[in-house]
Scaffold this active site. Structure first.
Site, PDB file in Angstrom:
ATOM      1  N   MET A  21      69.512 -34.167 -14.065  1.00 38.65           N
ATOM      2  CA  MET A  21      68.243 -33.543 -13.706  1.00 38.65           C
ATOM      3  C   MET A  21      68.379 -32.619 -12.492  1.00 38.65           C
ATOM      4  O   MET A  21      67.540 -32.622 -11.601  1.00 38.65           O
ATOM      5  CB  MET A  21      67.185 -34.629 -13.439  1.00 38.65           C
ATOM      6  CG  MET A  21      66.680 -35.290 -14.700  1.00 38.65           C
ATOM      7  SD  MET A  21      65.709 -34.138 -15.711  1.00 38.65           S
ATOM      8  CE  MET A  21      65.356 -35.168 -17.149  1.00 38.65           C
ATOM      9  N   HIS A 138      69.158 -31.148  -6.982  1.00 38.48           N
ATOM     10  CA  HIS A 138      68.369 -32.020  -7.846  1.00 38.48           C
ATOM     11  C   HIS A 138      66.925 -31.532  -7.931  1.00 38.48           C
ATOM     12  O   HIS A 138      66.336 -31.070  -6.949  1.00 38.48           O
ATOM     13  CB  HIS A 138      68.395 -33.462  -7.324  1.00 38.48           C
ATOM     14  CG  HIS A 138      68.134 -34.471  -8.380  1.00 38.48           C
ATOM     15  ND1 HIS A 138      66.865 -34.814  -8.792  1.00 38.48           N
ATOM     16  CD2 HIS A 138      68.982 -35.207  -9.137  1.00 38.48           C
ATOM     17  CE1 HIS A 138      66.937 -35.722  -9.744  1.00 38.48           C
ATOM     18  NE2 HIS A 138      68.221 -35.990  -9.974  1.00 38.48           N
ATOM     19  N   HIS A 139      66.377 -31.631  -9.134  1.00 42.37           N
ATOM     20  CA  HIS A 139      65.016 -31.149  -9.366  1.00 42.37           C
ATOM     21  C   HIS A 139      63.981 -31.955  -8.583  1.00 42.37           C
ATOM     22  O   HIS A 139      62.852 -31.500  -8.381  1.00 42.37           O
ATOM     23  CB  HIS A 139      64.700 -31.205 -10.865  1.00 42.37           C
ATOM     24  CG  HIS A 139      63.744 -30.139 -11.314  1.00 42.37           C
ATOM     25  ND1 HIS A 139      62.678 -29.722 -10.552  1.00 42.37           N
ATOM     26  CD2 HIS A 139      63.689 -29.407 -12.457  1.00 42.37           C
ATOM     27  CE1 HIS A 139      62.009 -28.795 -11.203  1.00 42.37           C
ATOM     28  NE2 HIS A 139      62.606 -28.577 -12.355  1.00 42.37           N
ATOM     29  N   SER A 140      64.332 -33.156  -8.144  1.00 47.46           N
ATOM     30  CA  SER A 140      63.406 -33.935  -7.323  1.00 47.46           C
ATOM     31  C   SER A 140      63.265 -33.339  -5.924  1.00 47.46           C
ATOM     32  O   SER A 140      62.296 -33.633  -5.217  1.00 47.46           O
ATOM     33  CB  SER A 140      63.886 -35.384  -7.209  1.00 47.46           C
ATOM     34  OG  SER A 140      65.168 -35.443  -6.611  1.00 47.46           O
ATOM     35  N   ARG A 188      54.768 -29.253 -11.092  1.00 51.92           N
ATOM     36  CA  ARG A 188      54.222 -29.504  -9.763  1.00 51.92           C
ATOM     37  C   ARG A 188      52.782 -29.018  -9.667  1.00 51.92           C
ATOM     38  O   ARG A 188      51.946 -29.636  -9.008  1.00 51.92           O
ATOM     39  CB  ARG A 188      55.104 -28.822  -8.715  1.00 51.92           C
ATOM     40  CG  ARG A 188      56.503 -29.421  -8.679  1.00 51.92           C
ATOM     41  CD  ARG A 188      57.421 -28.706  -7.704  1.00 51.92           C
ATOM     42  NE  ARG A 188      58.793 -29.200  -7.876  1.00 51.92           N
ATOM     43  CZ  ARG A 188      59.256 -30.297  -7.314  1.00 51.92           C
ATOM     44  NH1 ARG A 188      58.458 -31.026  -6.541  1.00 51.92           N
ATOM     45  NH2 ARG A 188      60.490 -30.680  -7.503  1.00 51.92           N
TER      46      ARG A 188
END
Length: 455
Positions: A21, A138-140, A188
């Protein structure tokens, strides 16, 4: 300890060996005039001295006593820059093909959750006085387009500017958050407005009835099953190439459509040719999920996110490229018209409904036992409008590399870069054979459009 937000937690919990991810980017640079063979080494040595890390580049998931993970963020006070910043070289003769093979391997490996969730690779040994930079994060922590914008801030429009700016040291930039047309930003956006949307639930239900039934909006789960929509493995293959914007704009003007319509028609033609080559073209047209801006001219300068998702009929069942382009244009215009007539919160609610099937891929049996919600995600993101330089080296290519997942084995993202459009394609190495052939099919599709509508 800082708690992990629900939106960021989605990307952490959804990650597995098969589903890395992180988002990435591959940038190509041309050495400045007079630069010697040690330019990249000297650039690396300057970068490793930049040890002022912004919070985004210091954090990773914390593990609490008892082994509980993915609850909060912890911040490293001593980041091991030698680990995160790597210097590599391609074997001679250093072809672009070798660069993409290396990038494919790097993009398919997981980030270490015991360290801050990012890596950067300086890659030399390319032909024509070039070097490359591959980054992943990371997409987080950040969405792909925000990562591209951060990289853009390290660059300069002045070729004589020799200052070396590192992305991990740049302070956060105050933004109006106007929305960038990416899937990550859309997720988001939806999360940020979830409370407001819940507050208008009755009107949202009324909206759904009108939009989905009366206005014949393109709906999820109406796409045909293809080889692009099965379960995937963890290995990736990437492909990247640039096209002159002038060629796309000539087709746009001749056909009376938008640049994005032409881009989608290029992708549609390429996917049609690729699936014919694989003897896997379905009778029904492929459906693309396309992140778009929902901002009208009246609120062009207003703040806040206004990004939505529409589903587009790619008309891959149509042989004539001109008719295919017209069908795509009509599909995009019709679907965007539905959103344009809705209040902002209702438009976001509808986008959430269209996007929500992406969250279902983590459920056992979903991918194999239901029609795909759509066949592919295609994102078109605005980039710099003029030439950009890093320590005098000119940026010649900026290729965004996104996420593949079960049911969505290929992702196409492109960014405008000066007078070019830079395409980055990511696919599952196992289930999408010979992914790089899509590049040739994209060129053929553009040529077909030029012949069909430009005369």
């Amino acid at each position: 300890m800082e708690l992990i937000s629900p939106t960021d937690l989605i990307f952490l919990l959804g990650e597995s060996r098969e589903h890395p991810m992180h988002v990435g980017g591959l940038s190509l640079y041309e050495l400045p005039d007079g630069a010697g063979p040690d330019f990249v080494r000297e650039l690396y040595e300057e970068l490793v001295t930049v040890e002022d890390f912004q919070p985004t580049f210091r954090k990773h998931p914390a593990t609490l006593l008892g082994g509980v993970a993915n609850v909060g963020w912890t911040y490293d006070d001593d980041v091991d820059l030698d680990y995160h910043l790597r210097r590599s070289a391609l074997p001679s003769p250093g072809r672009i093909r070798d660069l993409l093979e290396l990038t494919s391997r790097l993009h398919g490996t997981l980030l270490d959750r015991h360290r801050p969730l990012w890596e950067a690779n300086l890659i030399e040994g390319l032909p024509d006085r070039q070097f490359a930079v591959y980054t992943k994060i990371h997409h987080s922590l950040i969405d792909g387009v925000s990562a591209l914008k951060l990289t853009e801030r390290t660059l300069s429009t002045d070729p004589n500017d020799t200052e070396v700016r590192a992305p991990w040291a740049l302070p956060p930039k105050k933004s109006t958050r106007r929305g960038d047309g990416s899937v990550g930003q859309l997720l988001r956006t939806v999360a940020d407005t979830a409370g407001s949307v819940a507050g208008v639930a009755p009107s949202t239900v009324k909206l759904a009835r009108a939009a989905l039934l009366e206005q014949q909006l393109t709906l999820p789960f109406g796409a045909p099953k293809t080889i692009l929509n099965g379960k995937i493995g963890g290995a990736r293959r990437v492909a990247a190439q640039s096209w002159p914007q002038d060629r796309v704009k000539r087709v746009k003007q001749a056909a009376g459509v938008t640049v994005n319509d032409v881009v989608l028609a290029m992708c549609a033609g390429a996917l049609r040719a690729y699936l014919i080559e694989q003897q896997a073209l379905p009778d029904a047209p492929l459906i693309a999920m396309v992140p778009v801006s929902l901002r009208s001219e009246a609120d062009a300068d207003a703040g806040g996110n206004q990004v939505g998702a529409v589903l587009c009929n790619l008309a891959t069942d149509v042989e004539d490229p001109a008719v295919r382009l017209a069908t795509i244009s009509d599909s995009m215009a019709g679907n965007k018209k539905v959103f344009a007539e809705l209040p902002k919160l209702q438009a976001l609610a509808l986008s959430a409904a269209l996007l929500s099937p992406l969250g279902l891929v983590v459920l056992p049996g979903i991918v194999g036992n239901t029609p795909p919600p759509f066949n592919i995600v295609i994102s078109n993101v605005p980039g710099p409008r003029q030439p950009m330089y890093w320590k005098g080296a000119r940026l010649t290519g900026s290729y965004p590399l996104s996420i593949a997942m079960d049911g969505q084995a290929v992702n196409i993202t492109l960014v405008s870069n000066g007078d070019r459009l830079d395409f980055g394609i990511v696919g599952c190495r196992r289930s999408v054979p010979h992914l790089q052939r899509l590049l040739g099919h994209l060129e053929d599709a553009l040529k077909d459009l030029e012949r069909a509508v430009c005369g």
